[in-house]
Design a protein around this motif. Structure first.
Motif, PDB file in Angstrom:
ATOM      1  N   ALA A   1       0.835  -1.197   0.000  1.00  0.00           N
ATOM      2  CA  ALA A   1       0.000   0.000   0.000  1.00  0.00           C
ATOM      3  C   ALA A   1       0.871   1.249   0.000  1.00  0.00           C
ATOM      4  O   ALA A   1       0.611   2.211  -0.731  1.00  0.00           O
ATOM      5  CB  ALA A   1      -0.934   0.003   1.204  1.00  0.00           C
ATOM      6  N   THR A   2       1.925   1.228   0.808  1.00  0.00           N
ATOM      7  CA  THR A   2       2.852   2.355   0.860  1.00  0.00           C
ATOM      8  C   THR A   2       3.553   2.542  -0.473  1.00  0.00           C
ATOM      9  O   THR A   2       3.744   3.666  -0.940  1.00  0.00           O
ATOM     10  CB  THR A   2       3.893   2.130   1.970  1.00  0.00           C
ATOM     11  N   GLY A   3       3.930   1.422  -1.100  1.00  0.00           N
ATOM     12  CA  GLY A   3       4.599   1.494  -2.392  1.00  0.00           C
ATOM     13  C   GLY A   3       3.715   2.104  -3.462  1.00  0.00           C
ATOM     14  O   GLY A   3       4.155   2.950  -4.241  1.00  0.00           O
ATOM     15  N   PHE A   4       2.456   1.689  -3.518  1.00  0.00           N
ATOM     16  CA  PHE A   4       1.531   2.264  -4.480  1.00  0.00           C
ATOM     17  C   PHE A   4       1.329   3.758  -4.205  1.00  0.00           C
ATOM     18  O   PHE A   4       1.299   4.577  -5.135  1.00  0.00           O
ATOM     19  CB  PHE A   4       0.188   1.541  -4.425  1.00  0.00           C
ATOM     20  N   ALA A   5       1.179   4.110  -2.936  1.00  0.00           N
ATOM     21  CA  ALA A   5       0.976   5.514  -2.587  1.00  0.00           C
ATOM     22  C   ALA A   5       2.187   6.355  -2.977  1.00  0.00           C
ATOM     23  O   ALA A   5       2.055   7.463  -3.523  1.00  0.00           O
ATOM     24  CB  ALA A   5       0.699   5.652  -1.091  1.00  0.00           C
ATOM     25  N   ALA A   6       3.389   5.818  -2.705  1.00  0.00           N
ATOM     26  CA  ALA A   6       4.610   6.544  -3.052  1.00  0.00           C
ATOM     27  C   ALA A   6       4.745   6.703  -4.565  1.00  0.00           C
ATOM     28  O   ALA A   6       5.140   7.761  -5.066  1.00  0.00           O
ATOM     29  CB  ALA A   6       5.824   5.819  -2.488  1.00  0.00           C
ATOM     30  N   ALA A   7       4.393   5.652  -5.303  1.00  0.00           N
ATOM     31  CA  ALA A   7       4.465   5.703  -6.761  1.00  0.00           C
ATOM     32  C   ALA A   7       3.524   6.776  -7.302  1.00  0.00           C
ATOM     33  O   ALA A   7       3.880   7.561  -8.179  1.00  0.00           O
ATOM     34  CB  ALA A   7       4.115   4.340  -7.350  1.00  0.00           C
ATOM     35  N   PHE A   8       2.315   6.785  -6.760  1.00  0.00           N
ATOM     36  CA  PHE A   8       1.326   7.748  -7.219  1.00  0.00           C
ATOM     37  C   PHE A   8       1.777   9.175  -6.917  1.00  0.00           C
ATOM     38  O   PHE A   8       1.730  10.062  -7.778  1.00  0.00           O
ATOM     39  CB  PHE A   8      -0.013   7.457  -6.538  1.00  0.00           C
ATOM     40  N   ALA A   9       2.255   9.395  -5.683  1.00  0.00           N
ATOM     41  CA  ALA A   9       2.684  10.742  -5.293  1.00  0.00           C
ATOM     42  C   ALA A   9       3.893  11.197  -6.102  1.00  0.00           C
ATOM     43  O   ALA A   9       3.965  12.353  -6.534  1.00  0.00           O
ATOM     44  CB  ALA A   9       3.014  10.758  -3.798  1.00  0.00           C
ATOM     45  N   GLU A  10       4.839  10.280  -6.318  1.00  0.00           N
ATOM     46  CA  GLU A  10       6.053  10.610  -7.066  1.00  0.00           C
ATOM     47  C   GLU A  10       5.739  11.032  -8.486  1.00  0.00           C
ATOM     48  O   GLU A  10       6.153  12.087  -8.963  1.00  0.00           O
ATOM     49  CB  GLU A  10       6.973   9.395  -7.079  1.00  0.00           C
ATOM     50  N   ALA A  11       5.011  10.198  -9.205  1.00  0.00           N
ATOM     51  CA  ALA A  11       4.743  10.488 -10.600  1.00  0.00           C
ATOM     52  C   ALA A  11       3.830  11.708 -10.749  1.00  0.00           C
ATOM     53  O   ALA A  11       4.020  12.528 -11.648  1.00  0.00           O
ATOM     54  CB  ALA A  11       4.132   9.275 -11.279  1.00  0.00           C
ATOM     55  N   ARG A  12       2.843  11.834  -9.890  1.00  0.00           N
ATOM     56  CA  ARG A  12       1.931  12.977  -9.992  1.00  0.00           C
ATOM     57  C   ARG A  12       2.649  14.283  -9.694  1.00  0.00           C
ATOM     58  O   ARG A  12       2.348  15.317 -10.296  1.00  0.00           O
ATOM     59  CB  ARG A  12       0.745  12.804  -9.043  1.00  0.00           C
ATOM     60  N   ALA A  13       3.632  14.245  -8.767  1.00  0.00           N
ATOM     61  CA  ALA A  13       4.383  15.459  -8.436  1.00  0.00           C
ATOM     62  C   ALA A  13       5.163  15.962  -9.641  1.00  0.00           C
ATOM     63  O   ALA A  13       5.315  17.165  -9.845  1.00  0.00           O
ATOM     64  CB  ALA A  13       5.329  15.182  -7.272  1.00  0.00           C
ATOM     65  N   HIS A  14       5.681  15.035 -10.448  1.00  0.00           N
ATOM     66  CA  HIS A  14       6.466  15.424 -11.616  1.00  0.00           C
ATOM     67  C   HIS A  14       5.592  15.666 -12.831  1.00  0.00           C
ATOM     68  O   HIS A  14       5.890  16.515 -13.660  1.00  0.00           O
ATOM     69  CB  HIS A  14       7.495  14.338 -11.935  1.00  0.00           C
ATOM     70  N   HIS A  15       4.544  14.884 -12.965  1.00  0.00           N
ATOM     71  CA  HIS A  15       3.662  14.983 -14.127  1.00  0.00           C
ATOM     72  C   HIS A  15       2.217  14.925 -13.663  1.00  0.00           C
ATOM     73  O   HIS A  15       1.700  13.848 -13.374  1.00  0.00           O
ATOM     74  CB  HIS A  15       3.920  13.830 -15.105  1.00  0.00           C
ATOM     75  N   PRO A  16       1.532  16.076 -13.570  1.00  0.00           N
ATOM     76  CA  PRO A  16       0.145  16.070 -13.094  1.00  0.00           C
ATOM     77  C   PRO A  16      -0.763  15.159 -13.913  1.00  0.00           C
ATOM     78  O   PRO A  16      -1.778  14.690 -13.416  1.00  0.00           O
ATOM     79  CB  PRO A  16      -0.273  17.542 -13.247  1.00  0.00           C
ATOM     80  N   GLY A  17      -0.392  14.891 -15.158  1.00  0.00           N
ATOM     81  CA  GLY A  17      -1.237  14.049 -15.995  1.00  0.00           C
ATOM     82  C   GLY A  17      -1.107  12.575 -15.708  1.00  0.00           C
ATOM     83  O   GLY A  17      -1.784  11.761 -16.342  1.00  0.00           O
ATOM     84  N   PHE A  18      -0.270  12.207 -14.758  1.00  0.00           N
ATOM     85  CA  PHE A  18      -0.062  10.789 -14.469  1.00  0.00           C
ATOM     86  C   PHE A  18      -1.366  10.091 -14.099  1.00  0.00           C
ATOM     87  O   PHE A  18      -1.655   8.991 -14.553  1.00  0.00           O
ATOM     88  CB  PHE A  18       0.949  10.621 -13.344  1.00  0.00           C
ATOM     89  N   ALA A  19      -2.169  10.753 -13.275  1.00  0.00           N
ATOM     90  CA  ALA A  19      -3.422  10.139 -12.829  1.00  0.00           C
ATOM     91  C   ALA A  19      -4.388   9.906 -13.984  1.00  0.00           C
ATOM     92  O   ALA A  19      -5.273   9.067 -13.902  1.00  0.00           O
ATOM     93  CB  ALA A  19      -4.090  11.013 -11.767  1.00  0.00           C
ATOM     94  N   ARG A  20      -4.187  10.635 -15.074  1.00  0.00           N
ATOM     95  CA  ARG A  20      -5.041  10.463 -16.244  1.00  0.00           C
ATOM     96  C   ARG A  20      -4.399   9.538 -17.273  1.00  0.00           C
ATOM     97  O   ARG A  20      -4.864   9.439 -18.408  1.00  0.00           O
ATOM     98  CB  ARG A  20      -5.312  11.824 -16.885  1.00  0.00           C
ATOM     99  N   GLY A  21      -3.288   8.916 -16.893  1.00  0.00           N
ATOM    100  CA  GLY A  21      -2.612   8.020 -17.813  1.00  0.00           C
ATOM    101  C   GLY A  21      -1.665   8.744 -18.747  1.00  0.00           C
ATOM    102  O   GLY A  21      -1.264   8.215 -19.785  1.00  0.00           O
ATOM    103  N   GLY A  22      -1.273   9.991 -18.391  1.00  0.00           N
ATOM    104  CA  GLY A  22      -0.437  10.778 -19.271  1.00  0.00           C
ATOM    105  C   GLY A  22       1.033  10.408 -19.242  1.00  0.00           C
ATOM    106  O   GLY A  22       1.797  10.866 -20.077  1.00  0.00           O
TER     107      GLY A  22
END
Length: 453
Positions: free
Chosen positions: A60-81
């Motif tokens: 769970a921590t790994g998924f959360a860290a992955a999400f936060a990391e990629a979204r911080a650099h690329h806001p479009g990550f959550a949209r599959g960007g």
């Protein structure tokens, strides 16, 4: 009595019991207590997962860290960007101990002083060409066709993501490098790899070299008892160097041969994992890596690491770089801007030149096809495959381990990586060795061994 279950992602035990603060004993968060965006991320990466099955706290921590990391650099990550996940995210590798104080030598066909290695500070300690004694550091500023492979392997291991705002960085993003050119894009000779290894052994103390990454192979199979390249690899290990070598990409060929120096006993040989560019452990598969037994009956590879969907830099100053930059601009442009962007890039891509007058939807379709077909991630990176890139990932993890516990000998680092690896289910042992490297567990063990001495 509580029922004993396993985390669907890493297979560590989960122990069900009444919820306490939204979690289960044994560190198993209830899915309903996960952030909704995080829950969607887990499901998007692993559509087979049932939330009621739970997951362990580290996952769970790994998924959360992955999400936060990629979204911080690329806001479009959550949209599959962001199509390709960064290596540290995929391996759940801690950001601390990023190889600081460790030097890795790379043997390859050629190199380039990529911004991810030299900005904001230059971490390349030395460049040498075994076939050109007059080679100088300034040669790394001039890209040519032989620069590609070694540039990519060295950046995969040690790049700091300068051109991606830190997103596509290697595990050893603070390590120093020694670059040893042992051939060209057209040919790397068996004996030149040997000469490169011997140079590293002679100069290891001068540059503080602890690890040698060899993402190239010899010309033929040979017993390590007689082969000079294999003997050079063995001598490097005895001299206190961890030699990490790519297994090769001949897994689908008859005999699937492992060539020197990867076939030498003391070498840590790395095969390829196909993790589908997803955050999971189940449903991973093998890349078509070479595998043993070798002619000496040795098990190779010992471990595997991502060998496909690996982010690597595009060589600046090349037509490929110009095309990638144009495609990135098109992807970011509005419909009204598309024609202008194509006109500004006229001469770079004939297909796009011819499409300048088409409807925006058609231009976008063409650009998307070219991005896909050319493995483009952005204007500066593409995704690549081969055990040539699995090996530097393991070399960079070894640098992290040595940064945590510098007292470890090469055989101890190799043993630690082997002991902490996780085998893939339903894949024969000959192909995967001891399994996928586990960055977090390996670093924890290195820390424990340091504290116990």
């Amino acid at each position: 009595m509580s029922e004993r279950r396993e985390c669907p992602f890493c297979r560590s035990p989960l122990l069900d019991s009444p919820p306490r603060g939204g979690a289960l004993e044994g560190g198993a968060p209830r899915a309903e207590h996960l952030d909704p965006e995080l829950l969607l991320l887990v499901l998007a990466n692993n559509p087979w997962w049932r939330p009621e099955a739970g997951l362990c706290a580290p996952c769970a921590t790994g998924f959360a860290a992955a999400f936060a990391e990629a979204r911080a650099h690329h806001p479009g990550f959550a949209r599959g960007g962001v199509p390709i996940l960064p290596t540290p995210v995929r391996l759940r590798a801690p950001e601390s101990h990023a190889g600081r104080g460790i030097t890795i030598a790379f043997l390859d066909s050629g190199f380039y002083a990529h911004p991810d290695l030299v900005k904001p500070s230059d971490r390349i300690l030395r460049y040498v060409d075994v076939n050109a004694p007059r080679a100088r550091r300034a040669d790394l500023e001039r890209p040519d066709e032989s620069s590609w492979h070694g540039m990519m392997t060295s950046v995969v291991a040690c790049g700091n993501g300068w051109l991606s705002r830190g997103l596509y960085r290697g595990l050893a993003s603070e390590a120093r490098l020694v670059l040893v050119k042992v051939g060209s894009a057209r040919r790397i000779k068996h004996d030149d790899i040997r000469r490169g290894l011997e140079w590293v052994v002679r100069n290891r103390r001068r540059y503080g070299i602890r690890i040698v990454n060899v993402s190239c192979g010899g010309d033929y199979e040979a017993s390590y008892l007689e082969d000079s390249l294999s003997q050079a690899a063995e001598a490097a290990s005895r001299a206190g160097l961890l030699v990490v070598a790519a297994a090769g990409n001949l897994g689908n060929k008859p005999g699937h041969p492992v060539l020197p120096p990867a076939s030498a006993p003391s070498v840590l040989t790395v095969g390829g994992l196909d993790d589908k560019n997803r955050l999971a452990f189940f449903h991973h598969d093998m890349y078509h890596s070479s595998y043993g037994p070798t002619v000496d009956g040795l098990q190779k590879p010992e471990v595997i690491a991502p060998g496909i969907w690996v982010a690597a830099p595009i060589l600046p100053g090349t037509p490929t770089a110009e095309q990638a930059a144009l495609l990135a601009r098109l992807a970011a442009a509005t419909d009204a801007e598309l024609r202008t962007v194509v006109e500004q890039g006229r001469g770079i891509d004939p297909d796009l030149d011819a499409a300048a007058q088409l409807e925006p939807s058609m231009v976008r379709q063409l650009a998307a096809a070219k991005i896909r077909d050319n493995n483009v991630i952005s204007g500066a990176y593409k995704h690549v495959d081969g055990t040539s890139f699995a090996a530097p990932i393991v070399s960079s993890l070894a640098a992290q381990i040595l940064a945590v516990n510098p007292a470890l000998a090469p055989r101890e680092v190799k043993g630690l990586l082997v002991r902490t690896a996780r085998r893939l289910p339903d894949v024969e042992v000959d192909r995967q060795g001891w399994g996928v490297v586990d960055a977090r567990l390996a670093l924890d063990r290195a820390r424990q061994e340091r504290e116990s001495t």
